[in-house]
Design a protein around this motif. Structure first.
Motif, short mmCIF file in Angstrom:
data_model
loop_
_atom_site.label_atom_id
_atom_site.label_comp_id
_atom_site.label_asym_id
_atom_site.label_seq_id
_atom_site.Cartn_x
_atom_site.Cartn_y
_atom_site.Cartn_z
N UNK A 286 48.96 39.22 34.28
CA UNK A 286 50.39 39.01 34.47
C UNK A 286 51.12 39.48 33.22
N UNK A 287 52.36 39.92 33.41
CA UNK A 287 53.20 40.36 32.31
C UNK A 287 54.57 39.70 32.42
N UNK A 288 55.12 39.35 31.26
CA UNK A 288 56.44 38.73 31.21
C UNK A 288 57.29 39.41 30.15
N UNK A 289 58.57 39.48 30.43
CA UNK A 289 59.54 40.03 29.51
C UNK A 289 60.57 38.96 29.17
N UNK A 290 60.92 38.91 27.88
CA UNK A 290 62.03 38.08 27.42
C UNK A 290 63.06 39.01 26.81
N UNK A 291 64.29 38.96 27.29
CA UNK A 291 65.35 39.82 26.78
C UNK A 291 66.00 39.18 25.56
N UNK A 292 66.38 40.00 24.62
CA UNK A 292 67.11 39.54 23.44
C UNK A 292 68.36 38.78 23.88
N UNK A 293 68.45 37.51 23.48
CA UNK A 293 69.60 36.70 23.83
C UNK A 293 69.45 35.90 25.11
N UNK A 294 68.34 36.08 25.85
CA UNK A 294 68.10 35.35 27.09
C UNK A 294 66.66 34.85 27.11
N UNK A 295 66.43 33.58 26.78
CA UNK A 295 65.05 33.09 26.65
C UNK A 295 64.31 32.85 27.94
N UNK A 296 64.92 33.08 29.09
CA UNK A 296 64.22 32.86 30.36
C UNK A 296 63.14 33.91 30.58
N UNK A 297 61.93 33.45 30.94
CA UNK A 297 60.84 34.36 31.26
C UNK A 297 61.16 35.16 32.52
N UNK A 298 60.85 36.44 32.48
CA UNK A 298 60.97 37.29 33.65
C UNK A 298 59.62 37.97 33.89
N UNK A 299 58.99 37.64 34.99
CA UNK A 299 57.71 38.27 35.30
C UNK A 299 57.95 39.68 35.79
N UNK B 205 63.71 45.57 19.48
CA UNK B 205 64.95 44.81 19.31
C UNK B 205 65.55 44.33 20.62
N UNK B 206 65.24 44.99 21.72
CA UNK B 206 65.84 44.64 23.01
C UNK B 206 65.03 43.62 23.80
N UNK B 207 63.70 43.66 23.68
CA UNK B 207 62.91 42.76 24.51
C UNK B 207 61.54 42.48 23.90
N UNK B 208 60.97 41.38 24.35
CA UNK B 208 59.62 40.96 24.00
C UNK B 208 58.80 41.00 25.29
N UNK B 209 57.72 41.78 25.28
CA UNK B 209 56.85 41.85 26.46
C UNK B 209 55.49 41.26 26.09
N UNK B 210 55.00 40.37 26.92
CA UNK B 210 53.67 39.79 26.75
C UNK B 210 52.82 40.11 27.96
N UNK B 211 51.64 40.66 27.72
CA UNK B 211 50.65 40.93 28.77
C UNK B 211 49.49 39.96 28.60
N UNK B 212 49.14 39.27 29.66
CA UNK B 212 47.97 38.39 29.67
C UNK B 212 46.80 39.16 30.27
N UNK B 213 45.84 39.52 29.42
CA UNK B 213 44.71 40.35 29.85
C UNK B 213 43.49 39.48 30.11
N UNK C 288 65.86 37.49 11.33
CA UNK C 288 65.06 38.30 12.25
C UNK C 288 65.57 38.19 13.69
N UNK C 289 65.33 39.23 14.46
CA UNK C 289 65.70 39.22 15.88
C UNK C 289 64.84 38.25 16.67
N UNK C 290 63.54 38.19 16.34
CA UNK C 290 62.60 37.32 17.03
C UNK C 290 61.98 36.37 16.01
#
Length: 535
Positions: A508-521, A484-492, A359-361
């Motif tokens: 707050x919302x964060x994105x994780x890019x496929x292949x880069x585990x660093x959180x990006x707000x 497949x490109x990114x994981x987005x999480x929204x904290x509601x 799996x990708x994720x």
């Protein structure tokens, strides 16, 4: 676990479930529909554990949900229940139908394990007893294993202390378009309910003002929580994937060890009763039928080639501890290589899944915070033994599997603490510059701890750990949208729950890019990036 619990039922729960699902002719002949005093479907309907061709349907007959014996006002007899599944909500195109028995030994619950369904599609379902129809539920099957799918959306919820306020978050969640809901533990709480903690303007009998320890008390507690209309609506809107934490039995229990001094044999009986009530009241597969005080909850669900969910149980097999918070030399106990939060069998099962995943994720859907959280903001160290910090060797073995097997995009989904948290999982938590090997999102509570606040006294402690990027102490849930490109999480979050009708917004919302585990707000429609408080 090695215990001396003795099963005292004349028939095992597994045999009873089989009898209910596939009743023989003579059992049907012996069953009878009673004359109900009221609608028997007051606890609603639910579905769960979606596979590409299968899903579980659930209901429980209870015309008097708050009957103090926990039996919902039902007589001591088998009751035939019809069920049907359709492609449309008007049931013009019925694709499956059948008859099950609601048995008194299982609190008149019904679990229908459907198969032969089409992948990645919606179905509608309902139950009927006599002339009474249940509400209509909608469910959705998963895509075929390995299939290429463009996206997946789901919510993460946890910790719903009914007495602390309204389930407003579920009302908003039900308006979402989701593939499923992941519930990460504390579906009920075992504490006595009285004027000290009851926020809702209702009057309850003294039967609720006790700590739950027996089967009838657990059944009554589930009935109370499940009478909430917003919870029922969320169950009817989506299939749920559930796991538990501690309060489904009692606070901070570990394997066969009670935190309240009960003898082992007493606690194992309590655990058996709690596990049976858990199964009775939720849409779980037959693989989860409890065997006395043992119940297999860890399992894997796959969504095409996009995501693999390892649903974990961090409570039933864990080692105990003598202190929740440890500091100084006392903290060395957490480094013991033999300490486990998963147990050997579950740990090996998880590592095998990670090794073989395409799996990708790759998701660990579980209960307690995995990231290291040093609670001493000075030069010392202090940790919670109740979280993965109390099981360091176990965590390192999982992290080593991430690296050794080149596991794609590990994401950990957690709950338990009644706070929204987002964190990077570090190769070395002591070194802020070390590589991130995964990400963790912690969902706050639906209702536990009442209204909450933007931050609290723990905020500076958590944010003092450099890898923690969000800390918020309000109520709500997490929404995840995965491609497949990114994981987005929204904290509601909702601003209050002690009265009904609160609005909801994205904190707050964060994105994780496929292949880069660093959180990006990322910025949201409410510009919450600028509102974020770094204490």
């Amino acid at each position: 676990m090695n215990n001396k619990f003795i099963e005292t039922n004349e028939e095992s729960l597994a045999a009873l479930v089989k009898k209910g699902l596939k009743p023989a002719d003579h059992e049907l002949a012996d069953s009878k529909t009673p004359a109900f005093k009221d609608n028997p479907f007051k606890l609603g309907v639910a579905s769960g554990d979606p596979l590409s061709d299968s899903v579980v349907l659930w209901t429980r007959l209870a015309p008097e949900p708050l009957a103090e014996d926990g039996l919902g006002g039902m007589p001591n007899r088998k009751v035939p229940v019809q069920w049907e599944v359709a492609e449309d909500q008007n049931f013009r195109y019925v694709v499956k139908q059948g008859l099950s028995l609601a048995l008194p030994e299982l609190a008149h619950s019904v679990h229908v394990e459907l198969d032969g369904l089409e992948p990645k599609r919606y179905y509608y379902y309902r139950f009927k007893v006599g002339s009474e129809f249940s509400p209509v539920g909608r469910t959705k099957t998963a895509p075929p294993v390995g299939a290429s799918i463009p996206s997946l959306s789901f919510a993460v919820a946890s910790c719903q202390a009914w007495y602390h306020g309204y389930y407003t978050a579920y009302k908003h969640m039900t308006a979402e378009e989701l593939d499923f809901v992941l519930f990460s533990g504390d579906y009920i709480y075992e504490y006595a309910i009285n004027s000290n903690n009851l926020v809702r303007p209702v009057r309850l009998s003294n039967a609720h003002n006790v700590k739950t320890v027996t089967l009838d008390q657990y059944r009554l507690r589930y009935s109370l929580f499940k009478t909430d209309p917003d919870l029922q609506a969320a169950h009817a809107a989506f299939p749920w994937v559930l796991t538990w934490d501690d309060h489904e039995v009692e606070n901070n229990y570990a394997d066969e060890d009670s935190q309240y001094g009960a003898f082992t044999y007493q606690f194992l009986q309590q655990r058996a009763d709690a596990y049976q009530a858990y199964y009775e009241n939720l849409p779980l597969r037959s693989t989860a039928i409890p065997d006395g005080p043992d119940m297999r909850m860890y399992r894997k669900l796959t969504y095409g080639d996009l995501a693999e969910f390892n649903v974990l149980d961090t409570r039933q097999y864990r080692d105990d501890y003598s202190s929740v918070i440890v500091s100084g030399p006392e903290a060395n106990v957490r480094l013991d290589p033999d300490r486990t939060i998963l147990g050997d069998e579950q740990e090996q099962w998880l590592i095998n899944n990670l090794r073989n995943s395409q799996a990708t994720w790759n998701v660990l859907a579980q209960q307690v915070v995995m990231a290291e959280i040093d609670r001493d903001t000075g030069s010392g160290e202090s940790y919670s033994m109740d979280q993965w910090d109390g099981f360091v060797a176990d965590r390192e073995r999982i992290f080593s599997a991430f690296k050794e097997y080149k596991v794609q995009n590990p994401v950990v989904l957690s709950a338990d603490i009644h706070r929204h948290v987002a964190a990077n999982l570090k190769e070395d938590f002591k070194d802020p510059d070390s590589a991130s090997i995964g990400t963790e999102f912690v969902a706050t509570s639906i209702a536990s701890d009442k209204d909450g606040s933007e931050t609290d006294g723990y905020g500076p402690v958590w944010l003092g750990n450099d890898h923690v990027k969000l800390y918020n102490a309000q109520r709500g849930y997490v929404r995840c949208h995965v491609t497949p490109e990114e994981w987005r999480t929204d904290h509601l979050i909702v601003p209050y729950i002690t009265s009904p009708g609160a609005p909801i917004r994205t904190r707050a919302s964060f994105v994780v890019r496929n292949g880069n585990p660093e959180l990006q707000e990322v910025s949201t429609e409410t510009n919450v990036k600028n509102e974020k408080t770094h204490v």
